[in-house]
Design a protein around this motif. Structure first.
Motif, PDB file in Angstrom:
ATOM      1  N   ALA A 140       0.830  -1.208   0.000  1.00 40.89           N
ATOM      2  CA  ALA A 140       0.000   0.000   0.000  1.00 40.89           C
ATOM      3  C   ALA A 140       0.864   1.257   0.000  1.00 40.89           C
ATOM      4  O   ALA A 140       0.530   2.250  -0.665  1.00 40.89           O
ATOM      5  CB  ALA A 140      -0.924  -0.011   1.216  1.00 40.89           C
ATOM      6  N   ILE A 141       1.994   1.228   0.714  1.00 37.57           N
ATOM      7  CA  ILE A 141       2.871   2.406   0.738  1.00 37.57           C
ATOM      8  C   ILE A 141       3.453   2.651  -0.658  1.00 37.57           C
ATOM      9  O   ILE A 141       3.466   3.788  -1.157  1.00 37.57           O
ATOM     10  CB  ILE A 141       3.995   2.193   1.774  1.00 37.57           C
ATOM     11  N   GLY A 142       3.943   1.591  -1.304  1.00 42.65           N
ATOM     12  CA  GLY A 142       4.481   1.757  -2.652  1.00 42.65           C
ATOM     13  C   GLY A 142       3.428   2.195  -3.649  1.00 42.65           C
ATOM     14  O   GLY A 142       3.677   3.058  -4.506  1.00 42.65           O
ATOM     15  N   PHE A 143       2.237   1.624  -3.562  1.00 46.05           N
ATOM     16  CA  PHE A 143       1.144   1.989  -4.467  1.00 46.05           C
ATOM     17  C   PHE A 143       0.787   3.464  -4.307  1.00 46.05           C
ATOM     18  O   PHE A 143       0.629   4.198  -5.296  1.00 46.05           O
ATOM     19  CB  PHE A 143      -0.065   1.112  -4.176  1.00 46.05           C
ATOM     20  N   ALA A 144       0.683   3.919  -3.044  1.00 48.52           N
ATOM     21  CA  ALA A 144       0.341   5.322  -2.799  1.00 48.52           C
ATOM     22  C   ALA A 144       1.432   6.251  -3.337  1.00 48.52           C
ATOM     23  O   ALA A 144       1.136   7.326  -3.866  1.00 48.52           O
ATOM     24  CB  ALA A 144       0.128   5.542  -1.302  1.00 48.52           C
ATOM     25  N   ALA A 145       2.711   5.828  -3.220  1.00 46.69           N
ATOM     26  CA  ALA A 145       3.799   6.678  -3.705  1.00 46.69           C
ATOM     27  C   ALA A 145       3.732   6.841  -5.224  1.00 46.69           C
ATOM     28  O   ALA A 145       3.895   7.948  -5.751  1.00 46.69           O
ATOM     29  CB  ALA A 145       5.140   6.069  -3.285  1.00 46.69           C
ATOM     30  N   VAL A 146       3.485   5.743  -5.953  1.00 47.20           N
ATOM     31  CA  VAL A 146       3.416   5.841  -7.411  1.00 47.20           C
ATOM     32  C   VAL A 146       2.198   6.657  -7.851  1.00 47.20           C
ATOM     33  O   VAL A 146       2.279   7.486  -8.766  1.00 47.20           O
ATOM     34  CB  VAL A 146       3.403   4.445  -8.050  1.00 47.20           C
ATOM     35  N   ILE A 147       1.058   6.423  -7.202  1.00 53.33           N
ATOM     36  CA  ILE A 147      -0.142   7.201  -7.533  1.00 53.33           C
ATOM     37  C   ILE A 147       0.100   8.686  -7.274  1.00 53.33           C
ATOM     38  O   ILE A 147      -0.310   9.555  -8.062  1.00 53.33           O
ATOM     39  CB  ILE A 147      -1.345   6.686  -6.723  1.00 53.33           C
ATOM     40  N   ALA A 148       0.770   8.998  -6.153  1.00 49.45           N
ATOM     41  CA  ALA A 148       1.075  10.400  -5.861  1.00 49.45           C
ATOM     42  C   ALA A 148       1.976  10.995  -6.942  1.00 49.45           C
ATOM     43  O   ALA A 148       1.797  12.142  -7.360  1.00 49.45           O
ATOM     44  CB  ALA A 148       1.752  10.504  -4.492  1.00 49.45           C
ATOM     45  N   TRP A 149       2.928  10.177  -7.423  1.00 52.86           N
ATOM     46  CA  TRP A 149       3.817  10.639  -8.508  1.00 52.86           C
ATOM     47  C   TRP A 149       3.017  10.930  -9.775  1.00 52.86           C
ATOM     48  O   TRP A 149       3.244  11.936 -10.461  1.00 52.86           O
ATOM     49  CB  TRP A 149       4.881   9.573  -8.736  1.00 52.86           C
ATOM     50  N   LEU A 150       2.041  10.058 -10.095  1.00 53.91           N
ATOM     51  CA  LEU A 150       1.202  10.286 -11.273  1.00 53.91           C
ATOM     52  C   LEU A 150       0.344  11.527 -11.098  1.00 53.91           C
ATOM     53  O   LEU A 150       0.147  12.306 -12.042  1.00 53.91           O
ATOM     54  CB  LEU A 150       0.320   9.065 -11.522  1.00 53.91           C
ATOM     55  N   ILE A 151      -0.180  11.736  -9.900  1.00 51.49           N
ATOM     56  CA  ILE A 151      -1.009  12.931  -9.652  1.00 51.49           C
ATOM     57  C   ILE A 151      -0.168  14.195  -9.794  1.00 51.49           C
ATOM     58  O   ILE A 151      -0.610  15.205 -10.369  1.00 51.49           O
ATOM     59  CB  ILE A 151      -1.658  12.843  -8.265  1.00 51.49           C
ATOM     60  N   ILE A 152       1.056  14.139  -9.276  1.00 54.31           N
ATOM     61  CA  ILE A 152       1.947  15.307  -9.408  1.00 54.31           C
ATOM     62  C   ILE A 152       2.213  15.595 -10.888  1.00 54.31           C
ATOM     63  O   ILE A 152       2.213  16.752 -11.331  1.00 54.31           O
ATOM     64  CB  ILE A 152       3.260  15.046  -8.646  1.00 54.31           C
ATOM     65  N   GLY A 153       2.444  14.522 -11.674  1.00 51.36           N
ATOM     66  CA  GLY A 153       2.644  14.719 -13.102  1.00 51.36           C
ATOM     67  C   GLY A 153       1.436  15.323 -13.782  1.00 51.36           C
ATOM     68  O   GLY A 153       1.557  16.202 -14.650  1.00 51.36           O
ATOM     69  N   HIS A 154       0.234  14.863 -13.391  1.00 49.89           N
ATOM     70  CA  HIS A 154      -0.991  15.411 -13.978  1.00 49.89           C
ATOM     71  C   HIS A 154      -1.155  16.882 -13.622  1.00 49.89           C
ATOM     72  O   HIS A 154      -1.503  17.710 -14.490  1.00 49.89           O
ATOM     73  CB  HIS A 154      -2.184  14.600 -13.472  1.00 49.89           C
ATOM     74  N   ILE A 155      -0.878  17.216 -12.371  1.00 50.18           N
ATOM     75  CA  ILE A 155      -0.983  18.622 -11.965  1.00 50.18           C
ATOM     76  C   ILE A 155       0.044  19.467 -12.713  1.00 50.18           C
ATOM     77  O   ILE A 155      -0.241  20.598 -13.143  1.00 50.18           O
ATOM     78  CB  ILE A 155      -0.794  18.732 -10.438  1.00 50.18           C
ATOM     79  N   GLY A 156       1.245  18.905 -12.901  1.00 51.10           N
ATOM     80  CA  GLY A 156       2.264  19.643 -13.637  1.00 51.10           C
ATOM     81  C   GLY A 156       1.853  19.916 -15.072  1.00 51.10           C
ATOM     82  O   GLY A 156       2.073  21.026 -15.595  1.00 51.10           O
TER      83      GLY A 156
END
Length: 852
Positions: free
Chosen positions: A149-165
């Protein structure tokens, strides 16, 4: 949990490895095919956990027997220690035929005899507690969900940051809405076949062209695009619009989510990187195949790559035209003259989906188990029953008295712990129950779990039930058989609550030959044979078979075929969807079907088959009383339509539907029926009438005409008289020779029609894409209205070719009112004396008019 995760990892690795290997050995194919292979690999990987959870177990004994102890401990670390405590309190564990027998254990469940996964311990062996190191290791394994769950949340957060960027860059960019850029964008968008609007903007924050967005695609160009020559801008837009046409933004988003779920697996990231590379190469091939010289495109690609730089998380969600890491391979591929530069056909993605399902379903159900023939036999202490002489007899074991219920309830006390743990290892089970009965009684069936019911009569005054519990949730099933006022009651239910329970039980029931039944089942087939009485009830879905029965019947099924044969019965049988056959039955029996024919014959020689998408009924010649009704109709002693055998071909119709009858040497009569009860139009209202949701339709002949429709598939109609109407959502249509008027409509496909005979012929043909060929009599009298259109992305003109002298016209401007811009070639002319109108409209296909 642990065995599930281990099996998931093994299967996931196999899938990803297979996808990468297939992609690697497919270098001779186009990048579009390799991209599709890799995308299908990731989608199969994403669906694998859900498919494994929902599918039944397909146990394959391929593991060594030594694996069984490890699997048991992994499933429940307390099993070994519980075994030791159980030995101390309730007796010893012996071994019979390689399996364990618990002596002295008291269970609410009855004895079983079923294959299980047990260790091949020798007699007298004692199971020892787990070591401290093993317990510590299992404790770490229990933390795996948290780590995931920690790894999954980290990758999803990375994708969200990319989308916001990406959204921030788009918000700070400025539109390229000048006259030149708008003109180039519209021309290239139409050329690429992109119907949705595309936003074109430029930004100083990026160094290479990129595309992102699913619903509203955005093409971002670097700031120096304002200084590009028009040729360079066109090629860049052609590449980016190829991404839009292929839907690559959605593909990369899905790949990112799969990588988030399997962040720990390196093959998932490797597959995603290969997917991105094949995506770019596919778009390169698309640009070159549209006419751009390879050397010129390679120069443009190199120019774009010179200023490209890494783009971080935002680059993961977008598709960029040039990345330095991929440049060398792409340039070599572009300049290669031996490469196949073809797009995916319209059937490639459906074919890939079917192949993916074929791979996914068996792999998800596959479960490797230890190869052992050990069988467990748990002895059960007898219990005195005050109101029942019910007996339980395990297969291949001696008979013993047992409680009135069979199921899996929670054992209490340490004496039952081992038995409860052992029971979790079983596969499916078979047991037998019985109670005394008298002729004329009633068996009440209340099967909340559903199951297949097979009821037969015998000469004993006893109700006997042999139950086979199968399926994923068989362990959570309780089955009871007990006497009731005037008969017996058989019930089954799930002991655990839940909305997604699965089972495939079978109940083989024997009752006195004169006995009644009241049935209620959540689902499953019902078979009754050799019993006299009254039978009523319903099942949620499944076939109904009634054979050699005397009495009354009132049984319904939610869906499935119904077959009543060699019986004397009154009443009703009905199905929500399926074929109803009543054969060799006397009495007033009524059959009803929500969507399917109802057939009644005096003999039991009827056969039903599907041939080329058409459903055929064949009965023996000489059976002079055949009744056929349409889907929602019914058949009784007074049928709505009758078809009799004869020695020559012919046709007949009834008020219940249109029927075509043919004979072959007096051997058989074949009847086509209609499944279409929709209101009929004024055209092609006689003859064969058939409508199917999808699939091909083939009629060898239609003497009185035909009216056939299918949601998708080829239509073939042979020699016909009267009017013929054919419509398909997509597929070729072939009609003729036809003596009457014809209408043929297809969403996409070729159409071939042959007309014969004197008189007026009216023809109406439409095709969304395809060639139309008409073969007409030499002395045709008709008015022609022929039209073919070709779109601006076809690459060549379409023509009207005729054996008759025709004057054709062609529009000069591209017309975009019907979507993709197109030009029209038309011919309007009268042949002979005029008469019937022959009207043809097709797109991207020639119209050919031939003399017969």
């Amino acid at each position: 949990m642990i065995p599930f995760v281990a099996a998931l990892l093994v299967k996931l690795t196999l899938i990803l490895t297979a996808g990468l290997v297939v992609s690697a050995i497919s270098r001779g194919l186009s990048p579009s095919v390799r991209h599709l292979v890799l995308y299908a690999t990731l989608l199969i990987s994403a669906l694998l956990p859900l498919a494994m959870w929902m599918s039944p177990n397909w146990n394959v004994p391929v593991l060594p027997r030594a694996f069984s102890t490890g699997l048991s401990s992994a499933n429940d670390p307390g099993l070994a220690s519980a075994s030791r405590r159980s030995n101390a309190s309730s007796g010893s564990i012996g071994f019979v035929d390689g399996g364990a027998t618990a002596r002295g254990a008291v269970l609410p469940a009855s004895p079983i005899d079923a294959p299980v996964a047990l260790s091949s311990a020798r007699a007298g062996d004692v199971v020892t507690p787990l070591s401290a190191a093993t317990r510590a290791g299992l404790g770490v394994l229990q933390l795996l969900p948290l780590f995931w769950a920690i790894g999954f949340a980290a990758v999803i957060a990375w994708l969200i940051i990319g989308h916001i960027g990406l959204r921030r860059i788009a918000a700070r960019s400025w539109p390229l809405d000048g006259e030149d850029w708008t003109r180039i964008l519209e021309e290239e968008r139409n050329y690429a076949g992109v119907a949705k609007p595309v936003i074109l903007r430029t930004s100083s924050a990026i160094s290479t062209p990129l595309t992102w967005g699913v619903r509203v695609p955005v093409v971002l160009l670097p700031e120096d695009a304002l200084e590009w020559p028009e040729a360079h801008g066109r090629i860049v837009l052609r590449h980016e619009l190829a991404h839009v046409a292929r839907g690559d933004a959605l593909t990369q988003l899905a790949a990112g989510l799969v990588c988030a779920g399997y962040w720990f697996h390196p093959l998932a990231w490797i597959t995603e990187r290969r997917l991105r590379a094949e995506c770019e190469r596919a778009c390169d091939d698309n640009v070159v195949s549209l006419g751009t010289p390879a050397a010129e495109y390679a120069a443009h690609l190199l120019e774009v790559a010179r200023s490209a730089r890494a783009f971080g998380a935002a680059g993961f969600l977008s598709v960029a035209m040039a990345r330095p890491s991929q440049l060398e391979g792409r340039l070599l591929a572009v300049l290669s003259e031996s490469r196949r530069r073809v797009r995916l056909s319209s059937r490639a993605r459906p074919a890939a989906a079917v192949l993916s399902a074929i791979v996914l379903l068996p792999l998800a159900a596959f479960r490797a188990v230890p190869s052992t023939n050990a069988r467990v036999r748990v002895e059960v202490a007898p219990r005195q029953s005050n109101n029942s002489s019910e007996q339980f007899t395990p297969a291949n074991s001696t008979e013993s008295n047992t409680p009135a219920s069979v199921g899996n309830e929670a054992p209490t006390g340490s004496r039952a712990t081992l038995a409860g743990k052992t029971q979790q290892l079983r596969a499916d089970t078979t047991f037998q129950l019985s109670v005394p009965a008298r002729s004329g009684g009633t068996l009440t069936l209340d099967l909340k779990t559903g199951g297949r019911i097979i009821m037969t009569g015998w000469d004993r005054q006893e109700v006997s039930v042999r139950a086979l519990l199968r399926g994923r949730d068989w362990r959570a099933t309780r089955v009871t058989l007990e006497p009731s006022a005037g008969g017996a009651r058989l019930a089954s239910e799930f002991t655990a609550s839940g909305s997604n329970q699965s089972s495939s039980h079978v109940f083989e029931i024997k009752v006195p030959r004169s006995y009644n039944a009241a049935l209620s089942s959540a689902g499953g087939s019902i078979s009754i044979a050799g019993v006299d009485g009254s039978f009523r009830g319903q099942t949620g879905g499944g076939e109904i078979n009634i054979e050699k029965v005397n009495g009354n019947v009132d049984i319904q099924t939610g869906g499935g075929d119904v077959h009543v044969s060699d019986s004397r019965v009154d009443g009703n049988v009905s199905t929500g969807g399926g074929v109803v056959r009543i054969e060799g039955v006397t009495g007033n029996i009524i059959g009803m079907s929500g969507s399917g024919p109802v057939i009644q014959t005096k003999s039991s020689s009827t056969s039903i088959r599907t041939e080329n998408g058409a459903t055929l009924v064949a009965v023996a010649a000489g059976d002079g009383d055949v009744h056929v009704g349409t889907g929602s109709g019914k058949e009784s002693g007074k049928s709505r339509g009758t078809v009799g055998s004869s020695s020559s071909s012919g046709s007949s119709s009834s008020s219940g539907g249109s029927i075509y009858t043919s004979t072959d040497g007096g051997i058989s009569t074949t009847t086509h029926w209609s499944d279409d009860d929709s209101p009929r139009t004024g055209f092609a209202t006689s003859g064969i009438r058939m409508s199917v949701a999808g699939g091909p339709i083939s009629l060898a002949a239609a003497p009185d005409g035909a009216h056939v429709t299918t949601g998708g598939g080829r239509i073939r109609i042979g020699a016909s008289g009267g009017e013929v109407y054919a419509m398909t959502g997509g597929g070729d249509i072939d009609i003729g020779p036809a003596k009457g008027s014809v209408e043929a409509h297809t969403g996409a496909g070729d159409v071939a029609i042959e007309l014969e005979g004197a008189g007026s012929h009216s023809v109406s043909v439409t095709s969304g894409r395809g060639k139309v060929v008409l073969v007409v009599p030499r002395d045709l009298d008709a008015t022609l209205e022929l039209e073919t259109a070709y779109t601006n992305n076809l690459g060549h003109k379409t023509r009207i070719v005729s054996d008759f002298p025709l004057q054709t016209t062609e529009t000069a401007d591209w017309d975009s009112r019907e979507g993709t811009p197109r030009r029209y070639v038309r011919a309007r002319q009268t042949l002979g004396k005029g008469g019937g109108v022959i009207r043809v409209r097709t797109v991207n296909g020639d119209v050919v008019l031939k003399r017969s």
